[in-house]
Motif scaffolding. Structure first.
Motif, PDB file in Angstrom:
ATOM      1  N   ASP A 103      75.845  59.267  75.131  1.00  0.00           N
ATOM      2  CA  ASP A 103      77.188  59.843  75.179  1.00  0.00           C
ATOM      3  C   ASP A 103      77.929  59.454  73.896  1.00  0.00           C
ATOM      4  OD1 ASP A 103      79.485  61.074  76.060  1.00  0.00           O
ATOM      5  OD2 ASP A 103      80.167  59.340  77.215  1.00  0.00           O
ATOM      6  N   TRP A 104      77.544  60.065  72.809  1.00  0.00           N
ATOM      7  CA  TRP A 104      78.097  59.711  71.504  1.00  0.00           C
ATOM      8  C   TRP A 104      79.438  60.413  71.263  1.00  0.00           C
ATOM      9  CZ3 TRP A 104      75.582  56.041  68.771  1.00  0.00           C
ATOM     10  CH2 TRP A 104      74.243  55.804  69.095  1.00  0.00           C
ATOM     11  N   ALA A 105      80.346  59.705  70.599  1.00  0.00           N
ATOM     12  CA  ALA A 105      81.563  60.349  70.114  1.00  0.00           C
ATOM     13  C   ALA A 105      81.218  61.014  68.784  1.00  0.00           C
ATOM     14  CB  ALA A 105      82.674  59.326  69.926  1.00  0.00           C
ATOM     15  N   LEU A 106      81.759  62.201  68.576  1.00  0.00           N
ATOM     16  CA  LEU A 106      81.417  62.978  67.389  1.00  0.00           C
ATOM     17  C   LEU A 106      82.502  62.856  66.331  1.00  0.00           C
ATOM     18  CD1 LEU A 106      80.208  66.242  69.161  1.00  0.00           C
ATOM     19  CD2 LEU A 106      78.873  64.192  68.587  1.00  0.00           C
ATOM     20  N   VAL A 107      82.062  62.811  65.061  1.00  0.00           N
ATOM     21  CA  VAL A 107      82.988  62.847  63.925  1.00  0.00           C
ATOM     22  C   VAL A 107      82.891  64.244  63.329  1.00  0.00           C
ATOM     23  CG1 VAL A 107      83.654  61.813  61.744  1.00  0.00           C
ATOM     24  CG2 VAL A 107      82.568  60.392  63.501  1.00  0.00           C
ATOM     25  N   LEU A 108      83.971  64.995  63.413  1.00  0.00           N
ATOM     26  CA  LEU A 108      83.953  66.392  62.969  1.00  0.00           C
ATOM     27  C   LEU A 108      84.387  66.518  61.515  1.00  0.00           C
ATOM     28  CD1 LEU A 108      85.551  68.076  66.119  1.00  0.00           C
ATOM     29  CD2 LEU A 108      83.142  67.567  65.656  1.00  0.00           C
ATOM     30  N   ALA A 109      83.719  67.406  60.798  1.00  0.00           N
ATOM     31  CA  ALA A 109      84.072  67.687  59.406  1.00  0.00           C
ATOM     32  C   ALA A 109      85.289  68.606  59.371  1.00  0.00           C
ATOM     33  CB  ALA A 109      82.901  68.336  58.683  1.00  0.00           C
ATOM     34  N   PRO A 110      86.148  68.459  58.363  1.00  0.00           N
ATOM     35  CA  PRO A 110      87.334  69.329  58.269  1.00  0.00           C
ATOM     36  C   PRO A 110      86.985  70.806  58.231  1.00  0.00           C
ATOM     37  CG  PRO A 110      87.506  67.492  56.744  1.00  0.00           C
ATOM     38  CD  PRO A 110      86.118  67.454  57.305  1.00  0.00           C
ATOM     39  N   GLU A 111      85.845  71.133  57.623  1.00  0.00           N
ATOM     40  CA  GLU A 111      85.463  72.536  57.516  1.00  0.00           C
ATOM     41  C   GLU A 111      84.637  73.015  58.709  1.00  0.00           C
ATOM     42  OE1 GLU A 111      82.486  70.122  55.054  1.00  0.00           O
ATOM     43  OE2 GLU A 111      84.615  70.075  55.578  1.00  0.00           O
ATOM     44  N   GLY A 112      84.449  72.164  59.693  1.00  0.00           N
ATOM     45  CA  GLY A 112      83.717  72.537  60.889  1.00  0.00           C
ATOM     46  C   GLY A 112      82.348  71.895  60.960  1.00  0.00           C
ATOM     47  N   GLY A 113      81.893  71.650  62.156  1.00  0.00           N
ATOM     48  CA  GLY A 113      80.581  71.036  62.351  1.00  0.00           C
ATOM     49  C   GLY A 113      80.683  69.532  62.537  1.00  0.00           C
ATOM     50  N   ILE A 114      79.542  68.943  62.838  1.00  0.00           N
ATOM     51  CA  ILE A 114      79.459  67.509  63.118  1.00  0.00           C
ATOM     52  C   ILE A 114      78.945  66.784  61.883  1.00  0.00           C
ATOM     53  CG2 ILE A 114      78.400  65.746  64.571  1.00  0.00           C
ATOM     54  CD1 ILE A 114      78.046  67.985  66.693  1.00  0.00           C
ATOM     55  N   MET A 115      79.742  65.878  61.348  1.00  0.00           N
ATOM     56  CA  MET A 115      79.335  65.125  60.165  1.00  0.00           C
ATOM     57  C   MET A 115      78.939  63.687  60.490  1.00  0.00           C
ATOM     58  SD  MET A 115      83.056  64.523  58.359  1.00  0.00           S
ATOM     59  CE  MET A 115      82.512  63.284  57.202  1.00  0.00           C
ATOM     60  N   GLY A 116      79.059  63.297  61.762  1.00  0.00           N
ATOM     61  CA  GLY A 116      78.683  61.936  62.112  1.00  0.00           C
ATOM     62  C   GLY A 116      78.871  61.641  63.588  1.00  0.00           C
TER      63      GLY A 116
END
Length: 201
Positions: A103-116
Protein backbone atom coordinates in the motif's frame (compact mmCIF):
# COMPACT_ATOMS: atom_id res chain seq x y z
CA UNK A 1 23.35 -25.61 63.82
CA UNK A 2 19.78 -24.94 62.72
CA UNK A 3 20.42 -21.21 62.71
CA UNK A 4 23.41 -21.68 60.44
CA UNK A 5 21.34 -23.68 57.99
CA UNK A 6 18.65 -21.01 57.98
CA UNK A 7 21.26 -18.34 57.24
CA UNK A 8 22.66 -20.44 54.44
CA UNK A 9 19.19 -20.95 52.95
CA UNK A 10 18.51 -17.21 53.29
CA UNK A 11 21.71 -16.29 51.46
CA UNK A 12 20.96 -18.86 48.77
CA UNK A 13 17.47 -17.40 48.33
CA UNK A 14 18.83 -13.86 48.06
CA UNK A 15 21.45 -15.00 45.59
CA UNK A 16 18.76 -16.73 43.55
CA UNK A 17 16.66 -13.53 43.52
CA UNK A 18 19.64 -11.50 42.35
CA UNK A 19 20.33 -14.04 39.61
CA UNK A 20 16.69 -13.86 38.49
CA UNK A 21 16.84 -10.05 38.39
CA UNK A 22 20.03 -10.05 36.30
CA UNK A 23 18.58 -12.72 34.01
CA UNK A 24 15.45 -10.59 33.51
CA UNK A 25 17.51 -7.50 32.76
CA UNK A 26 19.57 -9.48 30.28
CA UNK A 27 16.43 -10.85 28.61
CA UNK A 28 14.99 -7.35 28.23
CA UNK A 29 18.26 -6.08 26.77
CA UNK A 30 18.43 -9.02 24.37
CA UNK A 31 14.81 -8.45 23.29
CA UNK A 32 15.50 -4.76 22.63
CA UNK A 33 18.62 -5.61 20.66
CA UNK A 34 16.70 -8.19 18.62
CA UNK A 35 13.90 -5.70 17.90
CA UNK A 36 16.41 -3.04 16.90
CA UNK A 37 18.25 -5.48 14.62
CA UNK A 38 14.99 -6.58 12.99
CA UNK A 39 13.97 -2.94 12.45
CA UNK A 40 17.34 -2.14 10.86
CA UNK A 41 16.90 -5.13 8.52
CA UNK A 42 13.44 -3.87 7.52
CA UNK A 43 14.92 -0.44 6.80
CA UNK A 44 17.61 -2.00 4.60
CA UNK A 45 14.90 -3.92 2.75
CA UNK A 46 12.85 -0.73 2.33
CA UNK A 47 15.87 1.01 0.81
CA UNK A 48 16.40 -1.90 -1.58
CA UNK A 49 12.73 -2.13 -2.60
CA UNK A 50 12.40 1.64 -2.95
CA UNK A 51 15.40 1.75 -5.24
CA UNK A 52 13.82 -1.03 -7.33
CA UNK A 53 10.77 1.20 -7.83
CA UNK A 54 12.98 4.17 -8.69
CA UNK A 55 14.93 2.19 -11.29
CA UNK A 56 11.70 0.84 -12.80
CA UNK A 57 10.24 4.34 -13.08
CA UNK A 58 13.49 5.55 -14.69
CA UNK A 59 13.37 2.65 -17.17
CA UNK A 60 9.74 3.41 -18.05
CA UNK A 61 10.46 7.13 -18.41
CA UNK A 62 13.44 6.59 -20.72
CA UNK A 63 11.86 3.96 -22.97
CA UNK A 64 8.72 3.36 -24.99
CA UNK A 65 7.46 4.85 -28.26
CA UNK A 66 7.40 8.26 -26.62
CA UNK A 67 10.05 8.69 -23.94
CA UNK A 68 9.66 11.22 -21.18
CA UNK A 69 6.35 9.90 -19.84
CA UNK A 70 5.74 8.64 -16.32
CA UNK A 71 3.59 5.55 -15.64
CA UNK A 72 -0.07 6.17 -14.84
CA UNK A 73 -0.21 3.28 -12.38
CA UNK A 74 2.32 1.06 -10.65
CA UNK A 75 0.89 -1.86 -12.63
CA UNK A 76 2.25 -0.19 -15.80
CA UNK A 77 5.72 -1.02 -14.48
CA UNK A 78 4.85 -4.73 -14.50
CA UNK A 79 3.66 -4.73 -18.10
CA UNK A 80 4.32 -1.62 -20.18
CA UNK A 81 1.11 -0.99 -22.18
CA UNK A 82 2.83 1.36 -24.65
CA UNK A 83 4.82 -1.31 -26.43
CA UNK A 84 3.44 -4.05 -28.72
CA UNK A 85 5.98 -6.46 -27.27
CA UNK A 86 5.55 -7.04 -23.51
CA UNK A 87 8.14 -5.27 -21.41
CA UNK A 88 8.52 -5.51 -17.66
CA UNK A 89 10.28 -2.69 -15.81
CA UNK A 90 9.55 -4.27 -12.41
CA UNK A 91 9.37 -7.96 -11.55
CA UNK A 92 6.53 -7.57 -9.04
CA UNK A 93 4.84 -5.01 -6.85
CA UNK A 94 6.84 -5.29 -3.64
CA UNK A 95 5.26 -4.91 -0.24
CA UNK A 96 6.34 -2.17 2.13
CA UNK A 97 8.69 -3.93 4.59
CA UNK A 98 7.72 -1.48 7.34
CA UNK A 99 3.93 -1.90 7.15
CA UNK A 100 3.87 -5.35 5.58
CA UNK A 101 1.41 -4.16 2.91
CA UNK A 102 1.70 -3.28 -0.78
CA UNK A 103 0.00 0.00 0.00
CA UNK A 104 2.47 2.60 -1.22
CA UNK A 105 1.86 6.34 -1.20
CA UNK A 106 2.49 7.79 -4.64
CA UNK A 107 4.56 10.85 -5.55
CA UNK A 108 2.95 12.46 -8.58
CA UNK A 109 4.84 14.45 -11.21
CA UNK A 110 3.56 17.97 -11.97
CA UNK A 111 3.04 17.00 -15.60
CA UNK A 112 1.18 13.82 -14.68
CA UNK A 113 2.09 10.26 -13.85
CA UNK A 114 3.89 8.60 -10.97
CA UNK A 115 7.45 9.75 -10.35
CA UNK A 116 8.01 7.95 -7.06
CA UNK A 117 6.70 6.08 -4.04
CA UNK A 118 7.15 6.19 -0.31
CA UNK A 119 5.98 4.31 2.76
CA UNK A 120 2.82 5.37 4.57
CA UNK A 121 4.37 4.66 7.97
CA UNK A 122 4.63 7.54 10.43
CA UNK A 123 7.23 5.71 12.52
CA UNK A 124 10.59 7.36 13.01
CA UNK A 125 13.47 5.54 11.25
CA UNK A 126 16.49 4.30 13.13
CA UNK A 127 18.74 5.30 10.24
CA UNK A 128 19.05 9.08 9.97
CA UNK A 129 22.30 9.66 8.06
CA UNK A 130 25.02 8.04 5.93
CA UNK A 131 22.73 7.13 3.03
CA UNK A 132 23.88 6.15 -0.44
CA UNK A 133 24.23 9.09 -2.87
CA UNK A 134 20.89 8.40 -4.59
CA UNK A 135 19.18 8.58 -1.18
CA UNK A 136 21.22 11.42 0.29
CA UNK A 137 18.12 13.62 0.62
CA UNK A 138 16.70 11.14 3.17
CA UNK A 139 19.00 12.44 5.91
CA UNK A 140 17.23 13.89 8.93
CA UNK A 141 17.30 17.70 9.10
CA UNK A 142 18.30 19.50 12.28
CA UNK A 143 16.81 22.84 13.11
CA UNK A 144 17.11 25.49 15.83
CA UNK A 145 13.72 25.86 17.56
CA UNK A 146 14.52 29.28 19.03
CA UNK A 147 17.69 31.01 17.82
CA UNK A 148 18.25 32.68 21.17
CA UNK A 149 17.61 31.33 24.64
CA UNK A 150 17.52 33.69 27.59
CA UNK A 151 18.93 31.99 30.69
CA UNK A 152 17.36 32.63 34.07
CA UNK A 153 18.72 35.70 35.82
CA UNK A 154 20.72 35.28 38.98
CA UNK A 155 21.58 37.98 41.45
CA UNK A 156 24.86 36.19 42.20
CA UNK A 157 26.27 36.99 38.74
CA UNK A 158 28.33 40.08 38.22
CA UNK A 159 27.08 42.48 35.49
CA UNK A 160 29.96 41.46 33.19
CA UNK A 161 29.28 37.73 33.57
CA UNK A 162 25.54 38.28 33.24
CA UNK A 163 26.01 40.25 30.04
CA UNK A 164 28.27 37.61 28.50
CA UNK A 165 25.86 34.80 29.38
CA UNK A 166 22.64 36.61 28.55
CA UNK A 167 22.53 35.06 25.05
CA UNK A 168 23.11 31.39 24.38
CA UNK A 169 22.60 29.32 21.26
CA UNK A 170 19.77 26.82 21.53
CA UNK A 171 20.64 23.16 20.91
CA UNK A 172 19.79 21.69 17.53
CA UNK A 173 16.80 19.35 17.52
CA UNK A 174 15.60 17.04 14.73
CA UNK A 175 12.61 18.05 12.67
CA UNK A 176 9.62 15.73 12.40
CA UNK A 177 10.99 12.68 10.62
CA UNK A 178 9.32 9.46 9.49
CA UNK A 179 9.50 6.82 6.77
CA UNK A 180 7.26 9.10 4.70
CA UNK A 181 10.34 11.28 4.18
CA UNK A 182 12.07 8.46 2.30
CA UNK A 183 10.69 9.31 -1.15
CA UNK A 184 12.06 7.05 -3.87
CA UNK A 185 11.69 9.28 -6.93
CA UNK A 186 13.09 9.60 -10.41
CA UNK A 187 13.25 13.17 -11.69
CA UNK A 188 15.59 14.20 -14.53
CA UNK A 189 17.64 17.33 -13.90
CA UNK A 190 15.90 19.06 -16.80
CA UNK A 191 12.55 18.62 -15.02
CA UNK A 192 13.80 19.25 -11.52
CA UNK A 193 12.09 22.61 -11.09
CA UNK A 194 8.59 21.19 -10.73
CA UNK A 195 7.23 20.42 -7.30
CA UNK A 196 5.83 16.90 -6.92
CA UNK A 197 2.42 16.20 -5.51
CA UNK A 198 1.53 13.27 -3.28
CA UNK A 199 -1.40 10.95 -3.76
CA UNK A 200 -3.08 8.66 -1.35
CA UNK A 201 -3.56 6.09 -4.12
Amino acid sequence: MLTGRRCQVGFTYIGLLIAVVFFGMGSVGAARLLASTERAEREDELLFVGNQFRQAIRSYFQSGPVAGKYPSTLEDLLLDPRSPTPRRHLRRLFIDPISGKADWALVLAPEGGIMGVHSRSDREPLKRANFEPENSNFAAVLRVPNPLVQPSKSSDLSPLVAASSSVQLAPLVPESYSYRDWKFMYRPVALGGGRPAESGG
